[in-house]
Design an enzyme around this catalytic site. Sequence first.
Site, short mmCIF file in Angstrom:
data_model
loop_
_atom_site.label_atom_id
_atom_site.label_comp_id
_atom_site.label_asym_id
_atom_site.label_seq_id
_atom_site.Cartn_x
_atom_site.Cartn_y
_atom_site.Cartn_z
N GLU A 150 -4.28 29.18 17.92
CA GLU A 150 -5.34 29.49 17.03
C GLU A 150 -4.92 30.94 16.34
O GLU A 150 -5.81 31.88 16.15
CB GLU A 150 -6.63 29.78 17.65
CG GLU A 150 -6.80 28.46 18.45
CD GLU A 150 -8.20 28.47 19.25
OE1 GLU A 150 -9.18 29.33 18.77
OE2 GLU A 150 -8.57 27.75 19.94
N GLY A 151 -3.66 31.51 16.43
CA GLY A 151 -3.41 32.83 16.08
C GLY A 151 -1.78 32.88 15.77
O GLY A 151 -1.14 31.80 15.90
#
Length: 296
Positions: A150-151
């Site tokens: 997610e990053g």
Amino acid sequence: MATTYIPIFSMVIFILTVGSDAGGISIYWGQNGNEGTLAETCATGNYEYVNIAFLYSFGNGRIPRLNLAGHCDPYSNNGCTNLSADIKQCQAKGIRVMLSIGGGPGGYTLASTEDARQLATFLWNNFLGGQSSTRPLGEAVLDGIDFDIEGGTNQHWDELARYLSGYNNKGKKVYLTAAPQCPFPDAWLGNALQTGLFDYVWVQFYKNPPCQYSSGGIANLENAWKQWTTQVPATKIFLGLPAAPQAAGGGFISPSNLTSEVLPVIKGATKYGGVMLWSKYYDDQTGYSSSINGQV
Ligand SMILES: *[C@@H]1O[C@H](CO)[C@@H](O)[C@H](O)[C@H]1NC(C)=O
Ligand SMILES: *[C@@H]1O[C@H](CO)[C@@H](O)[C@H](O)[C@H]1NC(C)=O
């Protein structure tokens, strides 16, 4: 007459119960010390898949780090190696246990093809069928790796998937699963998911207003679900949900709304696999999985 009728009737019930349309529930465990042990989680009988969360830091020269909140400290003396007994109990029940890499906080990126290869080797030796003197969860061999990216960047996750799949020919299959965000295609895992190497994809239909459920509105969720289930070459796609309103910033669907409004719509997809819940801790607060189990 009765003696032939009863077996046929039982067989019909059997087929209805275990028919191929039946979905399963996937759960995340590991980020709250007050959610019961892994063995207790599997003993509920509610879950078919458990993701141990998270290996939160890795890649680009970082020493890979595992965090299991209050459950145990992987880097103290006894560490978390006694989780091996729990993992084996789960697997003996037919539950697939994955290590989830990534998560919301933390730092992770893959800097190169070589970085992806090295991480795959590390995961194989420390959590899968390989060997290492520093296996954080002990000798138990996990069923696979969950990508909860997610990053960072969208680079080299496809290569990590290919390197991990390469271990399939060393005996036990290495399952690959992923938890992308519902906007399609996913900003970080979009390319990796197109490799066709992923078995189970639990899409996060929460903290994403453009595609999540909102107060009785199913249109956005349904549109995204159609894209995920028709455009991603994975074996099964799951509807990922918060197990409680406070588990995520938006996207919560009450169990009764889920079973009456949402499941009837999404279950038609050939690739429907079931429901993923974040997380065991929040599921304990609401009894979500117990409410929907049997209808998923
Ligand atoms: C594993 O060991 C830790 C540290 O001794 C302990 O806190 C934990 O309860 C143990 N877990 C299991 C599943 O036995
Ligand atoms: C449940 O459905 C009702 C009727 O569509 C809607 O008003 C309500 O907001 C929904 N709530 C949840 C949490 O799903």
